[in-house]
Design a protein around this motif. Structure first.
Motif, mmCIF file in Angstrom:
data_model
loop_
_atom_site.group_PDB
_atom_site.id
_atom_site.type_symbol
_atom_site.label_atom_id
_atom_site.label_comp_id
_atom_site.label_asym_id
_atom_site.label_seq_id
_atom_site.Cartn_x
_atom_site.Cartn_y
_atom_site.Cartn_z
ATOM 1 N N LYS A 138 -14.674 8.251 19.688
ATOM 2 C CA LYS A 138 -14.732 7.716 18.320
ATOM 3 C C LYS A 138 -13.975 8.599 17.331
ATOM 4 O O LYS A 138 -14.489 8.946 16.261
ATOM 5 C CB LYS A 138 -16.184 7.542 17.880
ATOM 6 N N VAL A 139 -12.766 8.975 17.705
ATOM 7 C CA VAL A 139 -11.965 9.807 16.806
ATOM 8 C C VAL A 139 -11.199 8.894 15.866
ATOM 9 O O VAL A 139 -9.978 8.755 15.928
ATOM 10 C CB VAL A 139 -11.003 10.704 17.620
ATOM 11 N N PHE A 140 -11.963 8.217 15.017
ATOM 12 C CA PHE A 140 -11.306 7.392 13.990
ATOM 13 C C PHE A 140 -12.165 7.364 12.743
ATOM 14 O O PHE A 140 -13.294 7.836 12.732
ATOM 15 C CB PHE A 140 -11.008 5.979 14.523
ATOM 16 N N LEU A 141 -11.624 6.771 11.692
ATOM 17 C CA LEU A 141 -12.224 6.845 10.360
ATOM 18 C C LEU A 141 -12.371 5.457 9.771
ATOM 19 O O LEU A 141 -11.627 4.552 10.105
ATOM 20 C CB LEU A 141 -11.278 7.606 9.427
ATOM 21 N N LYS A 142 -13.301 5.349 8.847
ATOM 22 C CA LYS A 142 -13.349 4.109 8.074
ATOM 23 C C LYS A 142 -12.799 4.421 6.687
ATOM 24 O O LYS A 142 -13.375 5.224 5.957
ATOM 25 C CB LYS A 142 -14.791 3.621 7.984
ATOM 26 N N VAL A 143 -11.650 3.873 6.382
ATOM 27 C CA VAL A 143 -11.063 4.136 5.055
ATOM 28 C C VAL A 143 -10.701 2.831 4.384
ATOM 29 O O VAL A 143 -10.594 1.788 5.033
ATOM 30 C CB VAL A 143 -9.782 5.001 5.179
ATOM 31 N N ASP A 144 -10.518 2.921 3.079
ATOM 32 C CA ASP A 144 -10.161 1.716 2.334
ATOM 33 C C ASP A 144 -8.658 1.484 2.371
ATOM 34 O O ASP A 144 -8.188 0.390 2.643
ATOM 35 C CB ASP A 144 -10.624 1.859 0.875
ATOM 36 N N ASP A 145 -7.939 2.565 2.111
ATOM 37 C CA ASP A 145 -6.492 2.409 2.017
ATOM 38 C C ASP A 145 -5.832 3.138 3.187
ATOM 39 O O ASP A 145 -5.853 4.362 3.257
ATOM 40 C CB ASP A 145 -6.000 3.008 0.680
ATOM 41 N N MET A 146 -5.260 2.408 4.107
ATOM 42 C CA MET A 146 -4.696 3.025 5.296
ATOM 43 C C MET A 146 -3.518 3.941 4.999
ATOM 44 O O MET A 146 -3.188 4.830 5.771
ATOM 45 C CB MET A 146 -4.251 1.952 6.280
ATOM 46 N N ASN A 147 -2.838 3.680 3.890
ATOM 47 C CA ASN A 147 -1.643 4.482 3.602
ATOM 48 C C ASN A 147 -1.967 5.749 2.827
ATOM 49 O O ASN A 147 -1.090 6.515 2.500
ATOM 50 C CB ASN A 147 -0.641 3.636 2.814
ATOM 51 N N ASN A 148 -3.220 5.944 2.532
ATOM 52 C CA ASN A 148 -3.553 7.081 1.678
ATOM 53 C C ASN A 148 -4.883 7.683 2.115
ATOM 54 O O ASN A 148 -5.917 7.458 1.501
ATOM 55 C CB ASN A 148 -3.604 6.598 0.215
ATOM 56 N N ILE A 149 -4.869 8.418 3.189
ATOM 57 C CA ILE A 149 -6.103 8.981 3.744
ATOM 58 C C ILE A 149 -6.208 10.441 3.329
ATOM 59 O O ILE A 149 -5.256 11.203 3.522
ATOM 60 C CB ILE A 149 -6.110 8.881 5.270
ATOM 61 N N PRO A 150 -7.343 10.844 2.745
ATOM 62 C CA PRO A 150 -7.483 12.254 2.334
ATOM 63 C C PRO A 150 -7.375 13.192 3.546
ATOM 64 O O PRO A 150 -7.940 12.903 4.603
ATOM 65 C CB PRO A 150 -8.883 12.303 1.723
ATOM 66 N N GLN A 151 -6.674 14.308 3.378
ATOM 67 C CA GLN A 151 -6.417 15.238 4.471
ATOM 68 C C GLN A 151 -7.711 15.799 5.065
ATOM 69 O O GLN A 151 -7.822 15.966 6.276
ATOM 70 C CB GLN A 151 -5.522 16.387 3.964
#
Lengths: 649, 649
Positions: free
Chosen positions: A599-612
């Motif tokens: 499960k090395v993944f994230l739930k984010v809103d904006d795929m082009n702008n993921i916080p480091q």
């Protein structure tokens, strides 16, 4: 050379120089300790591989020996009863049924146990060493089926040898020891040599195992090293070669110690391998004989090409018509029956009716001077004596013809079967015939026809297998005679050249018949004109540096590709046809699976702008150990565990 | 695979397909004929290299044998006269003067003839095989100086061997035959194998020559192949290895045929190489002996490291203080005198005055069981008998100490000198001592101390040279005993490990002392942090695709670089610091020279706008043959012919 780490520091102040020096010292020390530990582990693993391969070889050798002598003992009893009462069909049927039981076990192990254990296993190992993994080829189950199966098929009197299977067995031993766990028994994980759990390390050890197999089969450690180089190497790796040599040497030594002890001469160390050509007391040769040897090499090339041609046809027919388990088992029984009948006939008709021989190739090889030998049973007594060395030419010719076709039919059957011994035996038969011919022509009683038998054996082997360097060294080591190296080399050279005019070597034929995508030494002549785009799948399936989990899962289930190029997203003005974006790297299916599983993944809103910081966090979930633990059977995308696309064993 | 050339045609019309098919067939046929012709030429060249190397080896061996027996005969005469008349100084001075004449010839050949013929030549060949060419290393002159010189220095009783020089000689033979012309005699150009006139082909043949040298020196063809692989190979080349093997085998065979004929047993083929360890009838060993062997390996590593340390110091001193021809010749004479005095002293004091031995290492090696043997002359008669094998420990120890330091001093002298024999002899001496010790401890009369001498010899050799794979095989082949392979291997392994803790192998020490830019197997530990720009010359000297002739000539005379990057002219906005333009390729100094010499240039008005037809015209002036003819001594920029920067011979 040691002060290279300091090059940076030259323009800095004195203080920095000192700090830098200490840092580099500490770093070097740490690296050194790590390297030494890993290095020692490598040597240890190679040692263990050598020992275990040697033990297995010795076990197979002893088992065959015991079973055959048991069989012979039973037969002698019945023949002695029947030869006067005219009931020779009784020992024949006893013989036949014993043989059939043997091949049934061997066949069942292969057909129901591990289909990849069929044949000699050398083509499979050759593929493995060249980077093409055939499923289950180095699984523990394969080892069991192979080792037991070959003992059975040999005891059953089939026209097979145990040398090829030994090479396969050595490779499996190597895979097992270097990984120190079994896939089948999940709890059985010794976690000993974790850092060897990747393709390159495992392949290195398997090279060692294959070399150990050759070494223990022929008592030829140098030949073993050259075998792996000839069949597997693209680069010359000094340290690896040295370790492989060590492994081979240990393996020969182990076989030697065990067999010497079993045969009642512990410490004598006269049994370096399973096969023994005996000591040739006198291998002098004259100049004109070199010419005869070259002609014999050509003969070997021709008969070898014929053998390969027939065997290829038979294998194609077999692949087309014999494709369920029952018919496979049936074919094994048929071949066994025919072999037994032929053997019985040969024995019956090439001698007068009062005496009887039992043709048994498994015993013959152990004897001196590489002759085709028959066990005779005198009807008068119970002694098993050996025929005088001056064979009847007719029986030799008959043996050659029968054995040639039987071996041709047998190789490719679903039983573990090596091709070395059958080749050597047929070659020795016609070689001895030629020797007799030369003898009668030159009228020189000094000529040893055994020498011609040896050359014939080499020529036949070279004509069928087309191996050169390693085969020469193996034959030199197995005969223990240096000065006969040049004739052996010339003969192998001629056999290879002549054979290659007609077709490929037997192993290569079987590799291509099995549809393995094996890449040869040289590219096909006109391939310079082909572009990658002409042979690759289109359209290219790429991944971007950031992808949705759903898309990846979808991709993995939909496509069967094993790796995907990762590319940069293209700017709008660059989106031309055929332009897939700038390549960032390649990600393998197995790596994607491990990522998904952990499960090395994230739930984010904006795929082009993921916080480091989120990226850093998620990437810490995974370590190198996770990949190592998953190796080599990576999780299936549809669930846990085995099967399907996980190509390796 | 054969129809690959047709892939293009699939989408074309039927007619095109046919044409394409015929074209591809013709092209394939032409390629095939060319390939076969070149291939056959390669085999032929390898055959010739093998034969000639074998002949040279046999000649050196016979010359040394004859000279030494002549020397011994003269000495016997005088000793028999003098031993009763108390005038032993007469034979001593005769002995000394004979030796000095020998080394003077050897020294003069090296100092005035070919300085590169000094030493064993293996370091130089190692460099050559790894791509670093040392001037004149494979010149014909070097061969003459080396072959005659080694025969002289051996006959003069120096602590040297003829095995290393044989390897060098084989390489020169290979270079000479494959190029089929001599640089010195310009008219001597056979134009036979023109297509072998480039670096890669020549190097391949020199590998074969080196292997043939090993094979003829030790009677170890497989060892020869592995020697070139261990010292020179980065890739595994199947066909090349097979050809090298053939070359080695032919070389061993040639030596064997010649030496057997000379020794009066033609056809016996019992002299596979110059060196012979004799046949060991019984090389059994017990488990506890393996432990002793390992300890001996450690001992070998320690003494080897000491040897290398001392030799390195001596070589540095020699480089600093002995740098003109006179002083070099003087040192040779001094070493010879000391060697003779030491030998005389040893013989005189380790025995009673009535009998006398002549220490002569050249003879010793040929004898059985690898013992340090002395020729004794009984004062009573004229017979030369051999000492009993049970040597006096004191004389063995004395011999070891003296010979160790003599060998240490001798290696690096400007005479052709191998290090194999001195290493083997010193190792055999202390090995035999240890054998005696073990013998007295275990009280088992069965132990053969000759076995310990062999192990000691292997350990000493391994400790000094740090070779592993090839050395093991060479020793196995030279002793003709497979079952002793494991002990030899263990000993070499230990000697290498222990030795490497202190310093590098002797050859590597001499390579680095000579300032050869040799790249080892592995990069130095911290080199990952160094960038190319930190080690390259700055500013970068580039050429553009179009340059003025005057500029090129200017550049070649001004700079000593061997190659120049060719770059595109930069646009104005790209001219940043450190940006040298887009790389188009690399042009070598030798290529520029050939271009200039053949006047492949144009007179144009506008350099940026040259008509294509002029370019085509001028480029037709030059063919591949021009480069081949110029190889390897490309024209000097300042005029015709030799000298200067043309690095290769």
């Amino acid at each position: 050379m040691d002060e290279v780490g300091l090059l940076f520091a030259f323009n800095q102040s004195f203080f920095t120089v000192i700090r830098c020096f200490i840092c580099s010292l500490v770093a070097k020390l740490l690296i050194k300790i790590g390297v030494i530990k890993k290095n020692l582990a490598k040597w240890l693993v190679m040692f263990l591989i050598g020992v275990f391969t040697g033990v297995i070889a010795a076990c197979i050798g002893i088992t065959v020996e015991q079973l055959v002598s048991l069989k012979v003992a039973v037969l002698i009893k019945y023949i002695n009863k029947c030869v006067d009462n005219d009931c020779l069909y009784i020992p024949f049927f006893i013989w036949l049924s014993m043989n059939i039981v043997g091949v049934l076990i061997a066949g069942a192990l292969v057909v129901f146990g591990s289909p990849v254990a069929a044949g000699s296993g050398i083509p499979q190992i050759k593929c493995y060493l060249n980077g093409v993994k055939i499923p289950n080829v180095v699984a523990m189950k394969t080892l069991v089926c192979k080792a037991v199966g070959v003992a059975m098929s040999m005891s059953a009197g089939l026209a097979v040898g145990k040398e090829g299977p030994m090479i396969h067995s050595g490779s499996v031993v190597a895979a097992g020891i270097s990984q120190a766990r079994s896939r089948r028994f999940k709890s059985l994980d010794f976690k000993l040599f974790k850092y060897f759990r990747c393709d390159t390390e495992k392949r290195d050890f398997i090279s060692g195992g294959a070399a150990a197999g050759v070494a223990s089969a022929f008592g030829a450690p140098v030949g073993g090293v050259l075998f792996t180089l000839e069949e597997g190497a693209s680069f010359w790796n000094q340290n690896l070669t040295w370790r492989i040599f060590f492994c081979s040497m240990v393996s020969t030594f182990s076989v030697n110690v065990i067999l010497s002890a079993v045969h009642g001469h512990p410490g004598d160390l006269n049994y370096p391998g399973l096969i023994s050509f005996g000591r040739f007391s006198n291998l002098k040769y004259d100049w004109y004989e070199l010419l005869v040897f070259i002609l014999m090499g050509i003969m070997g090339g021709l008969t070898g090409a014929l053998f390969n041609f027939i065997n290829r046809r038979i294998t194609i027919l077999r692949q087309r018509f014999i494709n369920n388990r029952l018919s496979k088992m049936l074919e094994v029984v048929v071949v066994c029956t025919v072999t037994t009948i032929v053997a019985f006939m040969l024995i019956y008709f090439t001698n007068d009716c009062h005496s009887m021989k039992i043709l048994n190739s498994t015993y013959d090889v152990e004897t001196e001077k590489y002759q085709v030998q028959f066990h005779i049973m005198d009807s008068d007594g119970e002694n098993v004596t050996m025929l005088d060395r001056a064979y009847n030419p007719v029986s030799l010719a008959l043996f050659f013809i029968c054995y040639f076709f039987l071996a041709c039919w047998t190789y490719g059957l679903p039983v573990p079967s090596g091709i070395f011994i059958p080749s050597l035996l047929t070659g020795a038969a016609w070689g001895r015939l030629i020797g007799m011919l030369v003898n009668s022509m030159v009228d020189d009683t000094n000529i040893d026809v055994g020498k011609y038998a040896l050359i014939g054996a080499a020529a036949q082997l070279g004509g069928i297998l087309r191996m050169t360097i390693s085969l020469t060294v193996i034959l030199i080591e197995a005969t223990g005679n240096m000065s006969f190296g040049l004739p052996v080399m010339l003969v192998l050279m001629m056999a290879q050249w002549v054979g290659n005019m007609f077709n490929k070597g037997l192993y290569d034929i079987h590799i291509s018949l099995n549809g393995v995508p094996y890449l040869g030494w040289e590219a096909p002549p006109m391939s310079a004109k082909i572009f990658a785009r002409e042979v690759m799948c289109a359209p290219v399936i790429t991944l971007h540096t950031v992808e949705k989990v759903g898309d990846v899962v979808d991709l993995l289930t939909r496509e069967i590709h094993n790796g995907f190029p990762v590319v940069d997203e293209l700017e709008e003005d660059e989106q031309l046809e055929g332009n897939h974006g700038r390549l960032k790297g390649l990600i393998l299916r197995e790596q994607l699976s491990v990522l998904l599983r952990h499960k090395v993944f994230l739930k984010v809103d904006d795929m082009n702008n993921i916080p480091q910081h989120l990226v850093d966090e998620v990437s810490q979930k995974l370590t190198l150990t996770d990949f190592r633990d998953a190796y080599p059977r990576y999780p299936h995308i549809e669930g846990e565990g085995g099967g399907g696309w996980a190509l390796d064993s």
